[in-house]
Design a protein around this motif. Structure first.
Motif, PDB file in Angstrom:
ATOM      1  N   LEU A  16      39.328  47.279  37.674  1.00 35.76           N
ATOM      2  CA  LEU A  16      39.838  48.206  36.551  1.00 35.76           C
ATOM      3  C   LEU A  16      38.472  48.871  35.908  1.00 35.76           C
ATOM      4  O   LEU A  16      37.545  47.946  35.578  1.00 35.76           O
ATOM      5  CB  LEU A  16      40.542  47.482  35.562  1.00 35.76           C
ATOM      6  CG  LEU A  16      41.807  47.361  35.895  1.00 35.76           C
ATOM      7  CD1 LEU A  16      42.411  46.079  36.797  1.00 35.76           C
ATOM      8  CD2 LEU A  16      42.654  46.876  34.472  1.00 35.76           C
ATOM      9  N   LEU A  17      38.456  49.888  35.915  1.00 32.39           N
ATOM     10  CA  LEU A  17      37.111  50.868  35.143  1.00 32.39           C
ATOM     11  C   LEU A  17      37.603  51.269  33.831  1.00 32.39           C
ATOM     12  O   LEU A  17      38.488  51.887  33.583  1.00 32.39           O
ATOM     13  CB  LEU A  17      36.774  51.939  36.072  1.00 32.39           C
ATOM     14  CG  LEU A  17      35.688  52.974  35.557  1.00 32.39           C
ATOM     15  CD1 LEU A  17      34.464  52.299  35.134  1.00 32.39           C
ATOM     16  CD2 LEU A  17      35.549  54.074  36.321  1.00 32.39           C
ATOM     17  N   HIS A  18      36.760  50.472  33.132  1.00 32.48           N
ATOM     18  CA  HIS A  18      37.283  50.673  31.500  1.00 32.48           C
ATOM     19  C   HIS A  18      35.799  51.457  30.659  1.00 32.48           C
ATOM     20  O   HIS A  18      34.793  51.410  31.390  1.00 32.48           O
ATOM     21  CB  HIS A  18      37.293  49.442  30.750  1.00 32.48           C
ATOM     22  CG  HIS A  18      38.137  48.464  31.275  1.00 32.48           C
ATOM     23  ND1 HIS A  18      39.629  48.785  31.211  1.00 32.48           N
ATOM     24  CD2 HIS A  18      38.225  47.231  31.978  1.00 32.48           C
ATOM     25  CE1 HIS A  18      40.166  47.810  31.667  1.00 32.48           C
ATOM     26  NE2 HIS A  18      39.349  46.749  32.295  1.00 32.48           N
ATOM     27  N   LEU A  40      42.513  40.757  39.419  1.00 36.65           N
ATOM     28  CA  LEU A  40      41.818  41.860  38.607  1.00 36.65           C
ATOM     29  C   LEU A  40      40.184  41.641  38.191  1.00 36.65           C
ATOM     30  O   LEU A  40      39.777  40.381  38.146  1.00 36.65           O
ATOM     31  CB  LEU A  40      42.305  41.918  37.103  1.00 36.65           C
ATOM     32  CG  LEU A  40      43.868  42.256  37.050  1.00 36.65           C
ATOM     33  CD1 LEU A  40      44.145  42.507  35.370  1.00 36.65           C
ATOM     34  CD2 LEU A  40      44.089  43.480  38.063  1.00 36.65           C
ATOM     35  N   ARG A  41      39.582  42.618  38.483  1.00 38.03           N
ATOM     36  CA  ARG A  41      38.083  42.649  38.143  1.00 38.03           C
ATOM     37  C   ARG A  41      37.775  43.717  37.187  1.00 38.03           C
ATOM     38  O   ARG A  41      38.307  44.793  37.423  1.00 38.03           O
ATOM     39  CB  ARG A  41      37.163  42.545  39.206  1.00 38.03           C
ATOM     40  CG  ARG A  41      37.179  41.392  40.197  1.00 38.03           C
ATOM     41  CD  ARG A  41      36.400  40.077  39.760  1.00 38.03           C
ATOM     42  NE  ARG A  41      35.226  40.228  39.254  1.00 38.03           N
ATOM     43  CZ  ARG A  41      34.284  39.835  40.114  1.00 38.03           C
ATOM     44  NH1 ARG A  41      34.452  39.213  41.210  1.00 38.03           N
ATOM     45  NH2 ARG A  41      32.994  39.996  39.904  1.00 38.03           N
ATOM     46  N   ARG A  70      30.482  50.150  43.128  1.00 33.00           N
ATOM     47  CA  ARG A  70      30.200  48.752  42.499  1.00 33.00           C
ATOM     48  C   ARG A  70      31.539  47.943  42.873  1.00 33.00           C
ATOM     49  O   ARG A  70      31.426  47.100  43.399  1.00 33.00           O
ATOM     50  CB  ARG A  70      29.488  48.553  41.159  1.00 33.00           C
ATOM     51  CG  ARG A  70      28.144  49.090  40.833  1.00 33.00           C
ATOM     52  CD  ARG A  70      27.820  48.680  39.240  1.00 33.00           C
ATOM     53  NE  ARG A  70      28.360  47.496  38.987  1.00 33.00           N
ATOM     54  CZ  ARG A  70      28.382  47.365  37.659  1.00 33.00           C
ATOM     55  NH1 ARG A  70      28.367  48.011  36.728  1.00 33.00           N
ATOM     56  NH2 ARG A  70      28.942  45.933  37.204  1.00 33.00           N
ATOM     57  N   ALA A  71      32.552  48.611  42.213  1.00 32.11           N
ATOM     58  CA  ALA A  71      33.860  48.043  42.589  1.00 32.11           C
ATOM     59  C   ALA A  71      34.273  47.605  43.948  1.00 32.11           C
ATOM     60  O   ALA A  71      34.795  46.622  44.180  1.00 32.11           O
ATOM     61  CB  ALA A  71      34.976  48.563  41.833  1.00 32.11           C
ATOM     62  N   VAL A  72      34.004  48.534  44.764  1.00 34.17           N
ATOM     63  CA  VAL A  72      34.178  48.653  46.056  1.00 34.17           C
ATOM     64  C   VAL A  72      33.254  47.524  46.792  1.00 34.17           C
ATOM     65  O   VAL A  72      33.929  46.779  47.630  1.00 34.17           O
ATOM     66  CB  VAL A  72      34.031  49.990  46.992  1.00 34.17           C
ATOM     67  CG1 VAL A  72      34.232  49.783  48.368  1.00 34.17           C
ATOM     68  CG2 VAL A  72      35.164  50.921  46.196  1.00 34.17           C
ATOM     69  N   ALA A  77      40.309  46.263  46.578  1.00 34.26           N
ATOM     70  CA  ALA A  77      41.167  46.958  47.337  1.00 34.26           C
ATOM     71  C   ALA A  77      41.540  48.364  47.042  1.00 34.26           C
ATOM     72  O   ALA A  77      42.108  49.213  47.513  1.00 34.26           O
ATOM     73  CB  ALA A  77      42.565  45.950  47.893  1.00 34.26           C
ATOM     74  N   ALA A  78      41.626  48.594  45.544  1.00 35.95           N
ATOM     75  CA  ALA A  78      42.016  49.876  44.775  1.00 35.95           C
ATOM     76  C   ALA A  78      41.287  49.545  43.507  1.00 35.95           C
ATOM     77  O   ALA A  78      40.944  48.477  43.288  1.00 35.95           O
ATOM     78  CB  ALA A  78      43.539  49.898  44.752  1.00 35.95           C
TER      79      ALA A  78
END
Length: 228
Positions: A16-18, A40-41, A70-72, A77-78
């Protein structure tokens, strides 16, 4: 002979990008309620919203892409972008995994509710991207939709002061002023608590729950397809 009852279906990791840390407990609670097997991350960058408000969403495209990369690299996975201001920029980045806007399912639901949609925001930079999203979903559905905006600018002062109760009540008060619409869209995820404080007869829609459901579905589909 009866077999063991099936256990929870394991999913891949959803990032999750906040642009504010206030969203972390909200989405964790929704995950616990609706998708307990979902990992979740959270990735937070308040600077992205600050700069997008000052210079426009496209000005932070490189920063958004860096956060997505960074998330990937962390194994996502999404990715679900929970900030409406930068949602379109995130969707367009294409980091190799699905990137979803948290507000897209809400926009589709607003279009389905009727042709008169009010986009309510507390940050002006959110209005344009959210209106464009609703119009995009209307075009996709082939539904003529008239979108108008309402800015509750005074509410944002409460948010910045950390008074989330006053923030929610200010948003609810703005929503209560709307009577001639088929749906009111709460353009920012942070506005969600106001949904339960309004007295307007117009349906008031928020993004976190349907957005997280879409993210969970994307992770499940990626996992089922072997990460494709």
């Amino acid at each position: 002979m009866a077999g063991r009852p099936p256990g929870p279906v394991l999913m891949g990791r959803l990032a999750l990008l906040h642009t504010s840390p206030v969203h972390i407990p909200v989405f964790d609670a929704l995950r616990d309620e609706d998708h307990p097997a979902l990992e979740l991350r959270h990735f937070v960058s308040e600077e992205l919203l600050e700069r997008a408000r000052a210079e426009g969403p496209e000005a932070v495209a490189d920063g958004v892409r860096a956060m997505l990369d960074r998330a990937v690299a962390d194994g996502a996975a999404a990715v679900l972008c929970t900030c409406s201001t930068i949602g379109a920029v995130a969707e367009a980045a294409r980091p190799g995994v699905p990137v979803l806007r948290v507000d897209r399912p809400m926009a589709a639901a607003a279009v389905a509710a009727g042709p008169r949609v009010v986009v309510l925001a507390t940050v002006e930079s959110t209005l344009g991207p959210t209106v464009a999203l609703v119009e995009e979903e209307a075009a996709r559905a082939g539904s003529p939709t008239a979108v108008r905006t309402l800015l509750a600018a005074d509410a944002w002062d409460h948010f910045e002061a950390g008074d989330m109760d006053a923030y929610a009540h200010a948003v609810a008060s703005a929503a209560d002023s709307v009577t001639d619409a088929d749906a009111i869209v709460l353009a920012q995820a942070s506005m969600t608590p106001a949904q339960h404080l309004t007295t307007t007869a117009v349906p008031v829609l928020s993004s976190p729950r349907p957005g997280l459901a879409a993210g969970a579905a994307a992770v499940g589909m990626v996992g089922a397809a072997g990460g494709a």
